[in-house]
Design an enzyme around this catalytic site. Structure first.
Site, PDB file in Angstrom:
ATOM      1  N   SER A 134       0.858  -1.184   0.000  1.00  0.00           N
ATOM      2  CA  SER A 134       0.000   0.000   0.000  1.00  0.00           C
ATOM      3  C   SER A 134       0.888   1.225   0.000  1.00  0.00           C
ATOM      4  O   SER A 134       2.058   1.157   0.410  1.00  0.00           O
ATOM      5  CB  SER A 134      -0.884   0.001   1.254  1.00  0.00           C
ATOM      6  OG  SER A 134      -1.490   1.266   1.466  1.00  0.00           O
ATOM      7  N   TYR A 147      -1.729  -0.051  10.592  1.00  0.00           N
ATOM      8  CA  TYR A 147      -1.830  -0.476   9.195  1.00  0.00           C
ATOM      9  C   TYR A 147      -0.549  -0.153   8.444  1.00  0.00           C
ATOM     10  O   TYR A 147      -0.032  -0.978   7.674  1.00  0.00           O
ATOM     11  CB  TYR A 147      -3.030   0.205   8.538  1.00  0.00           C
ATOM     12  CG  TYR A 147      -3.260  -0.225   7.106  1.00  0.00           C
ATOM     13  CD1 TYR A 147      -3.557  -1.542   6.796  1.00  0.00           C
ATOM     14  CD2 TYR A 147      -3.193   0.701   6.066  1.00  0.00           C
ATOM     15  CE1 TYR A 147      -3.773  -1.944   5.482  1.00  0.00           C
ATOM     16  CE2 TYR A 147      -3.408   0.318   4.755  1.00  0.00           C
ATOM     17  CZ  TYR A 147      -3.698  -1.006   4.474  1.00  0.00           C
ATOM     18  OH  TYR A 147      -3.911  -1.397   3.169  1.00  0.00           O
TER      19      TYR A 147
END
Length: 249
Positions: A134, A147
């Protein structure tokens, strides 16, 4: 026919990737925890004339992953897509269990799958490991510590593996998406709060779709064997950076 294993294939990017790879001529093996959703996706692939198998599997269960790998005839492509974000609390208030869960599925799950399938990928003579990280893997933001940490772990896994496999017939591709609007990612992150999940994309003209990312993965995998897409960052036009998103209205 070449075989591609896709984790987290019951919805979102994983489901779209399995379909895209099937259209590219792969026999797709769909892996996830939800049997009913997996079979729906596999059924769509078969209805379109492709070959697909649905296997219920938790990638964080090492024994189950080992058994799964032993049952495969071969593997040419592994797409480590299983992942997710849980919670948006700041570091001071975050639940360590959320951080642990994110690390387990985003990093350790990818490690399990990669280790279990690496012999088959190498034996294929033209294997490819895809790691879905990501843009959060290299850009931190408030409320995203857990995250970002997990996706940075996935980024490190991909980079280290590429070095360690130098000289072997296995490519390591990292795809780092920015803002992608899927049906479940933000909903899971906000613990089922549909209004908060929808607000993430409010006013954003055309965030990426699961299909956009899937086509990117299929393109990277389909390059000639001597071409390795080390790291590909893909964002919607509206997102110039993690903190720079154009919104209308």
């Amino acid at each position: 026919m070449r075989t591609a294993v896709v984790t987290g294939a019951s919805s979102g990017i994983g489901a779209a990737t399995a379909q895209a790879l099937s259209r590219s001529g792969f026999h797709t093996v769909l892996v996830a925890r939800r049997a009913d959703r997996l079979e729906q996706v596999a059924g769509k692939i078969r209805a379109d004339g492709g070959r697909a198998a649905a296997v219920t599997l938790d990638v964080t269960d090492r024994a189950a992953v080992t058994a799964f790998a032993a049952g495969l005839d071969g593997c040419d492509v592994l797409v480590n897509n299983a992942g997710g974000a849980f919670g948006t609390e700041h570091v001071a208030d975050a639940d360590p269990d959320d951080w642990s869960s994110m690390f387990q599925v985003n990093v350790v799950g990818a490690l399990h799958m990669t280790q279990a399938l690496l012999p088959a990928l190498t034996a294929s003579g033209d294997g490819t490991v895809v790691v879905l990280s990501s843009t959060a893997s290299f850009t931190v933001y408030e409320g995203g510590g857990g995250y970002s940490a997990a996706k940075h772990g996935a980024h490190v896994l991909a980079g280290t593996l590429r070095l360690e496999l130098s000289g072997k017939p296995v490519r390591v591709v990292e795809i780092a998406p920015g803002m992608v609007h899927t049906e479940e990612f933000s909903l899971n992150r906000y613990r089922g709060d549909a209004d908060k999940a929808a607000a993430v994309y409010a006013g954003v003209d055309a965030p990426l779709t699961a299909e956009d990312v899937a086509e990117t993965i299929a393109w990277a995998v389909s390059r000639p064997p001597h071409v390795n897409i080390d790291l590909l960052v893909v964002r919607p036009l509206a997102q110039a950076a993690q903190h720079k998103v154009h919104r209308t209205g």
